[in-house]
Design an enzyme around this catalytic site. Structure first.
Site, short mmCIF file in Angstrom:
data_model
loop_
_atom_site.label_atom_id
_atom_site.label_comp_id
_atom_site.label_asym_id
_atom_site.label_seq_id
_atom_site.Cartn_x
_atom_site.Cartn_y
_atom_site.Cartn_z
N SER A 7 0.86 -1.18 0.00
CA SER A 7 0.00 0.00 0.00
C SER A 7 0.89 1.23 0.00
CB SER A 7 -0.93 -0.01 1.22
OG SER A 7 -0.19 -0.14 2.43
N GLU A 9 1.32 5.66 0.72
CA GLU A 9 0.84 6.92 1.28
C GLU A 9 1.22 8.07 0.36
OE1 GLU A 9 1.18 8.21 5.61
OE2 GLU A 9 2.59 9.59 4.64
N THR A 40 -2.62 11.95 3.37
CA THR A 40 -2.36 12.55 4.68
C THR A 40 -3.06 13.89 4.87
OG1 THR A 40 -0.42 13.82 3.98
CG2 THR A 40 -0.06 11.52 4.60
N TYR A 41 -3.05 14.32 6.14
CA TYR A 41 -3.39 15.69 6.54
C TYR A 41 -2.10 16.44 6.79
CZ TYR A 41 -8.39 16.24 7.80
OH TYR A 41 -9.74 16.41 7.79
N ALA A 43 0.14 19.29 9.00
CA ALA A 43 0.18 19.64 10.42
C ALA A 43 -0.87 20.70 10.72
CB ALA A 43 1.57 20.17 10.78
N HIS A 69 -6.86 10.10 5.78
CA HIS A 69 -6.41 10.50 7.12
C HIS A 69 -7.44 11.46 7.71
CE1 HIS A 69 -1.86 9.49 7.10
NE2 HIS A 69 -2.52 8.67 6.30
N GLY A 100 -3.13 13.77 15.29
CA GLY A 100 -2.65 14.83 14.42
C GLY A 100 -1.59 15.69 15.07
N ASP A 101 -0.74 16.27 14.24
CA ASP A 101 0.32 17.15 14.73
C ASP A 101 -0.23 18.55 14.96
OD1 ASP A 101 2.27 15.15 14.53
OD2 ASP A 101 2.59 15.60 12.41
N TYR A 139 3.98 3.10 16.81
CA TYR A 139 5.33 3.64 16.89
C TYR A 139 6.30 2.59 17.44
CZ TYR A 139 2.79 7.87 16.02
OH TYR A 139 1.97 8.80 15.44
N HIS A 143 7.81 7.08 21.05
CA HIS A 143 7.28 8.35 20.57
C HIS A 143 7.83 9.49 21.43
CE1 HIS A 143 4.26 11.52 19.88
NE2 HIS A 143 3.99 10.91 18.76
N PHE A 210 14.02 14.49 10.03
CA PHE A 210 12.67 14.09 10.43
C PHE A 210 12.72 12.96 11.45
CE2 PHE A 210 8.64 11.71 9.64
CZ PHE A 210 7.78 12.68 10.14
N HIS A 259 3.59 -0.97 3.88
CA HIS A 259 3.00 0.33 3.55
C HIS A 259 4.12 1.32 3.25
CE1 HIS A 259 -0.14 3.38 3.51
NE2 HIS A 259 0.57 4.13 4.34
#
Length: 288
Positions: A7, A9, A40-41, A43, A69, A100-101, A139, A143, A210, A259
């Site tokens: 899959s 993203e 995705t969304y 931030a 998302h 969400g961030d 995670y 995290h 990141f 993914h």
């Protein structure tokens, strides 16, 4: 080696050039027959409308199973669930439910006064509708907001108990990281599929930055290898080889689904898929 389910993203475009890049990525990767793709969304919920548009377009024009998302950031419960219901009406019933961030510059996550306070609350509300296949984040490294890995596992257990159907992990660099996390999840009674998130490394400097921000452990050997590869102009070659090896080790360890975080760049993901024996699906058409 067994061929895995894959899959992808994608992220929604915020400019004309980014739009061309997204649709080129979708066009190139769709023939690999992914089990689903996610969008995705940004931030702070900054791409909410763009995400909605991208989800609908991919679902309608490419016939792919799209997981949208959905976050708790800067929206009321009513507005968040209205977005989910709108997806369901158009046949999009996979949701990646996330806290969400926070917006850039914010010290941390602050719930909307009428919104969901956590991903667990969002998952519970989505599960109550009975309309969605709910995917969540996981995670395998501690995290930044967790005390340790055990805390990550405990939080994932809460999300599964709230109604999550599967989990997708943050990216990681060594197979032992995933297997250690998977074993802990099994011992905790988590019985939903945990899909490893795979990041083909397009730009090591950006990925390293990141990774440091999100708590992903960076092995010394990996940093040394990429620094040398960048000097020699072999970064893409190293990235493809290491990502293919990681995926192979995961498959050998019993993983059936992978993914890929494509970053809207199809080349490395396509090359890794090819190395795993995944080739484009050919659709035969009528010939006059």
């Amino acid at each position: 080696m067994k061929t895995p389910n894959i899959s992808f993203e994608f992220f929604p475009p915020q400019s004309l050039d980014a739009s061309f890049r997204l649709w080129e990525t979708v066009r190139e990767l769709a023939p690999l027959d992914p089990s689903f793709v996610s969008v995705t969304y940004g931030a702070g919920g900054t791409t909410r409308e763009l995400t909605h548009d991208a989800v609908q377009t991919i679902h309608k024009h490419y016939g792919l199973n799209v997981a949208a998302h959905l976050t708790c950031v800067d929206a009321s419960r009513e507005d968040t669930l209205a977005i989910a219901k709108d997806y369901a009406k158009t046949g999009v019933t996979d949701i990646v439910a996330l806290r969400g961030d926070p917006p850039k510059g914010a010290a941390g996550f602050v719930p909307h006064e009428d919104g969901f306070s956590s991903s667990v609350e969002l998952i519970e509300a989505l599960a109550e509708t009975g309309d969605f296949n709910i995917r969540v984040g996981a995670y395998p490294d501690p995290h930044p907001e967790s005390a340790d890995l055990d805390a990550n596992v405990a939080w994932l257990k809460r999300k599964v108990d709230a109604g999550a159907n599967s989990a997708i992990t943050q990216f990681f660099f060594e197979d032992d990281t995933f297997f250690r996390f998977r074993d802990k999840c099994e011992k905790a009674g988590i019985d939903v599929p945990i899909i490893p998130g795979i990041l083909p490394i397009e730009n090591w400097k950006g990925v390293r930055k990141f990774a440091e921000r999100c708590g992903t452990e960076i092995p010394n050997w990996l940093n040394d290898a990429f620094e040398k590869a960048v000097r020699d102009g072999r970064e893409d070659l190293l990235a493809t080889a290491l990502c293919s090896e990681l995926c192979t080790d995961l498959i050998d360890g019993g993983v059936e689904d992978l993914h890929f975080y494509t970053l809207n760049n199809p080349a490395l993901t396509r090359d890794v898929a090819r190395a795993l024996g995944i080739t484009p699906r050919v659709v035969l058409q009528d010939v006059a």
